[in-house]
Motif scaffolding. Sequence first.
Motif, PDB file in Angstrom:
ATOM      1  N   LEU A   1       0.858  -1.173   0.000  1.00  0.00           N
ATOM      2  CA  LEU A   1       0.000   0.000   0.000  1.00  0.00           C
ATOM      3  C   LEU A   1       0.899   1.228   0.000  1.00  0.00           C
ATOM      4  CD1 LEU A   1      -2.575  -1.105   2.713  1.00  0.00           C
ATOM      5  CD2 LEU A   1      -2.798  -1.309   0.248  1.00  0.00           C
TER       6      LEU A   1
ATOM      7  N   ILE B   1     -10.265  -7.095  -1.307  1.00  0.00           N
ATOM      8  CA  ILE B   1      -9.110  -6.514  -0.622  1.00  0.00           C
ATOM      9  C   ILE B   1      -9.275  -5.000  -0.524  1.00  0.00           C
ATOM     10  CG2 ILE B   1      -6.632  -6.051  -0.839  1.00  0.00           C
ATOM     11  CD1 ILE B   1      -6.427  -8.902  -2.073  1.00  0.00           C
TER      12      ILE B   1
ATOM     13  N   THR C   1     -11.795  -4.256   2.207  1.00  0.00           N
ATOM     14  CA  THR C   1     -11.284  -4.614   3.532  1.00  0.00           C
ATOM     15  C   THR C   1     -10.222  -3.643   4.027  1.00  0.00           C
ATOM     16  OG1 THR C   1     -11.713  -6.937   3.044  1.00  0.00           O
ATOM     17  CG2 THR C   1     -10.243  -6.479   4.877  1.00  0.00           C
ATOM     18  N   THR C   2      -9.349  -3.202   3.140  1.00  0.00           N
ATOM     19  CA  THR C   2      -8.228  -2.346   3.539  1.00  0.00           C
ATOM     20  C   THR C   2      -8.551  -0.859   3.468  1.00  0.00           C
ATOM     21  OG1 THR C   2      -7.340  -2.313   1.294  1.00  0.00           O
ATOM     22  CG2 THR C   2      -6.499  -4.030   2.804  1.00  0.00           C
TER      23      THR C   2
END
Length: 71
Positions: free
Chosen positions: A3, A43, A46-47
């Motif tokens: 990230l 993903i 969720t992130t």
Amino acid sequence: MDLRRTRAGQLALLVYSALDRLVDCCGAAQPWTVVPATQLERIRETTGVELILMDVSIPEHLRRDAEGQAP
């Protein structure tokens, strides 16, 4: 999973379509894993990432070092 913040401050998930592209764009010290493309949206949710960027080249000075640490 890596990230990174964009210049605009958005949180981005960097993904690569092939291992050779990952090494070319991020350097040999970049950790990696295989994730099915069908899981990317999950993903993201969720992130909390705002962008999913594919095959983006990271400038040399921002790449991970031999120990895998980002600057």
